[in-house]
Each structure stands twice: as structure tokens, then as C-alpha cells.
Design a protein around this motif. Structure first.
Motif, PDB file in Angstrom:
ATOM      1  N   VAL A 242       0.801  -1.345  -0.014  1.00  0.00           N
ATOM      2  CA  VAL A 242       0.114  -0.061   0.080  1.00  0.00           C
ATOM      3  C   VAL A 242       0.914   1.305   0.110  1.00  0.00           C
ATOM      4  O   VAL A 242       0.773   2.189  -0.927  1.00  0.00           O
ATOM      5  N   THR A 243       1.880   1.444   0.905  1.00  0.00           N
ATOM      6  CA  THR A 243       2.760   2.586   0.974  1.00  0.00           C
ATOM      7  C   THR A 243       3.559   2.812  -0.437  1.00  0.00           C
ATOM      8  O   THR A 243       3.445   3.793  -0.973  1.00  0.00           O
ATOM      9  N   ILE A 244       3.814   1.629  -1.104  1.00  0.00           N
ATOM     10  CA  ILE A 244       4.654   1.805  -2.188  1.00  0.00           C
ATOM     11  C   ILE A 244       3.966   1.968  -3.271  1.00  0.00           C
ATOM     12  O   ILE A 244       4.166   3.073  -4.175  1.00  0.00           O
ATOM     13  N   THR A 245       2.643   1.553  -3.421  1.00  0.00           N
ATOM     14  CA  THR A 245       1.487   2.024  -4.451  1.00  0.00           C
ATOM     15  C   THR A 245       1.297   3.583  -4.282  1.00  0.00           C
ATOM     16  O   THR A 245       1.316   4.457  -5.442  1.00  0.00           O
ATOM     17  N   ILE A 246       1.004   3.828  -3.200  1.00  0.00           N
ATOM     18  CA  ILE A 246       0.723   5.538  -2.913  1.00  0.00           C
ATOM     19  C   ILE A 246       1.718   6.345  -3.250  1.00  0.00           C
ATOM     20  O   ILE A 246       1.648   7.573  -4.007  1.00  0.00           O
ATOM     21  N   ALA A 247       3.204   6.009  -2.981  1.00  0.00           N
ATOM     22  CA  ALA A 247       4.111   6.962  -3.204  1.00  0.00           C
ATOM     23  C   ALA A 247       4.183   6.660  -4.897  1.00  0.00           C
ATOM     24  O   ALA A 247       4.859   7.720  -5.250  1.00  0.00           O
TER      25      ALA A 247
END
Length: 313
Positions: A242-247
Motif C-alpha cells: 500500500v505504501t509503495i503504491t501510494i508513493a
């Protein structure tokens, strides 16, 4: 002579209730007072801008204009998908970037975490080395890599040396075929250390007894990873994805510093295009519509990811 101690009047229920309410009221006001600074900042810099952006997305507002904003309905959204080729290209670039960065960065981070999780000499130094790019400003990193990617930069010099002059490299950031790929490599290198630390934290929560039991059952390294490590990393995996996708979907700084969306809009992203439309071309209403589209897209993708990776009973 016997001294009778003074009698203490028993507290009446009414008085106890009033004292409880007074104490409760003071605690409530103290809580509100401590929450007020954060609440005010949240309202000023998040809630109000979101409401304002939502409102402006349905108008033709400009940053500096003598004419008042006019309500245009869904015209900005129709324009984005039907009459603005640069926006469509920006959407494609953004999702292509995320499609490559998310699995590669997560996989490399996990590989590094498994390597540095071993008990060996110098492992702390390796952890620090891998994490240094994370604590370095992304602006500084982007400037340094822009020099590396120049025609006479270090990357082309290394290619020339390795191939003994058979291939002299290229102008990576000024070629539409390689510009986005060059930024992908930079972005993975810069942030992989952060996700290595997250994976490492997840690895250290797995009980050692599980590995010992797996070894007693004759499981090799790969079977231990599949049967013990990966199931134990499931909550960590959800957070990392989730964090990689949002970034990745919010890619902006690297584009702004290194290519400004070029060449030929081959590196333009949704966020960069929205900022460019809003502040460079002063189309605040249209930029707000692009931002709203971006918000809805990120929300949908995050919900889909959460559903696909949730625990099954």
C-alpha cells in the motif's frame, strides 16, 4: 475522660454527582485544549483545501483573473479524458511507473531484508549503507542522478569502459524511450532501503522456534521461506504494498527536478501535470479536477489492494 472524635458528614449522592461532573468536565476541556492545535492545523491544511479543491473542480477558475469563477459542471472531467492528450499520457506514465516500481521495489526490499537479517559480521554496516539514500533529500538525489545520466556522466563512462568502447551509452533523460525507465531505476534505488527496514522488522517478529521445527521436519531454506517466513510476513506485505503504491502514484519530485515532464511528455505524471496546469498555466479549476480524479483513482486502487491481500477466515 473519653474524647469522642468529630463525626464526618457522609457525602450525599447529589454532591458526589456534582463533583464527578465537575471533574469530568475539567478532563473534557483539558482534552479539547490539547487536541485543539492539531485539530486547527488539520482543518486549515487538509479539510478546507479538500473542500475547496472539490468545489473548484466544477468551475473554470483561474489563478489570476479579473473574471469571477463560473460553474461549468463536468466539463473539466470530460475535457481531461476526451480532449487532453497530455493528461491521458500522464495517466499512462503514472500507472506504468507504479506497475514496475511496486513489485520490483517490494521484492528487492524483501531480498535485502532476508540478507541483512542473518547473523554475520558487518551486517549493521550494510543496513546503514542501504538506508542512507532514504534519509537523503529526494531533491539532492535527483540532482545527483541527473548528472549521472548526462551524456558524459558516470553511467555512460562505466558502459564505455565495460564494453571497451563498443557502446558509448546515450542521453538517458532526453530520449523518450529511456527517460521514464531512468527515473524508475532512481526511484527504486532511493526508496528500497526504507522498505528493507519494514521487511526486516516483520522478519524479526517471526518466532525462531518455527524455523527450528521446520528444520526438524527436514525443510530446506526455500521450504522454510514458503511455509514459515512468507505467512509470517503477510501483515507487513500489506503495509509495504500500500505504501509503495501510494508513493509511486504520487510521483512528482523526480520529474520536476530531472525532466519537467519531457521529453515529449514521456515522463509527465498526474501529480506533475496537475501542478503544472494549476500554477504554471494558472488553470486552477482544471487542476482541481485532475487532483480529484487522482484522489479517486488512488482510493480505488488502495481498496482493491486491501481486499486482495486481506486475511481470509
Amino acid at each position: 475522660m473519653t474524647v469522642t472524635p468529630p463525626t464526618v458528614a457522609a457525602e450525599t449522592p447529589q454532591r458526589a454527582t456534582r463533583r464527578f461532573r465537575t471533574t469530568k468536565g475539567r478532563e473534557t476541556w483539558a482534552g479539547w485544549a490539547m487536541m485543539a492545535p492539531a485539530g486547527i492545523l488539520l482543518v486549515l491544511f487538509l479539510i478546507i483545501p479538500v473542500i475547496l479543491a472539490f468545489t473548484l473542480s466544477f468551475t473554470n477558475a483561474r489563478l489570476i483573473s479579473p473574471n469571477p469563477p463560473r460553474f461549468v459542471g463536468l466539463d473539466n472531467f470530460v475535457r481531461a479524458f476526451t480532449a487532453d492528450g497530455v493528461f491521458v499520457q500522464s495517466v499512462w506514465n503514472t500507472f506504468l511507473f507504479a506497475l514496475v516500481v511496486v513489485p520490483v521495489q517490494a521484492g528487492l526490499g524483501l531480498l535485502l531484508a532476508v540478507l541483512v537479517n542473518r547473523r554475520m559480521r558487518g551486517v549493521t554496516a550494510f543496513r546503514v549503507i542501504f538506508f542512507i539514500p532514504v534519509v537523503t533529500s529526494i531533491v539532492v538525489v535527483s540532482i545527483l542522478w541527473r548528472f549521472l545520466y548526462q551524456p558524459n556522466g558516470l553511467i555512460n563512462s562505466m558502459i564505455d569502459t565495460i564494453t571497451f568502447g563498443a557502446w558509448s551509452g546515450m542521453d538517458w533523460l532526453n530520449n523518450p524511450q529511456t527517460a521514464l525507465g531512468a527515473i524508475i531505476v532512481l526511484s527504486i534505488w532511493q526508496a528500497v532501503g526504507f522498505h528493507m527496514i519494514i521487511w526486516l522488522a516483520g522478519l524479526q517478529t517471526i518466532p525462531e522456534e518455527l524455523y527450528e521445527a521446520a528444520k526438524m521436519d527436514g525443510a530446506g531454506p526455500w521450504r522454510q521461506f514458503v511455509s514459515v517466513t512468507w505467512p509470517g510476513l503477510r501483515p507487513t506485505m500489506v503495509f509495504v504494498l500500500v505504501t509503495i503504491t501510494i508513493a509511486a502514484l504520487g510521483l512528482f519530485v523526480q520529474i520536476d527536478v530531472m525532466t519537467q515532464g519531457g521529453p515529449v511528455n514521456s515522463t509527465s505524471t498526474i501529480v506533475y501535470y496537475a501542478v503544472r496546469k494549476g500554477y504554471e498555466q494558472q488553470e486552477i479549476g482544471y487542476a482541481a479536477a485532475i487532483s480529484l480524479i487522482f484522489f479517486v483513482a488512488v482510493l480505488i486502487i488502495a481498496l482493491i489492494q486491501r481486499r486482495l491481500t486481506r486475511e481470509k477466515d
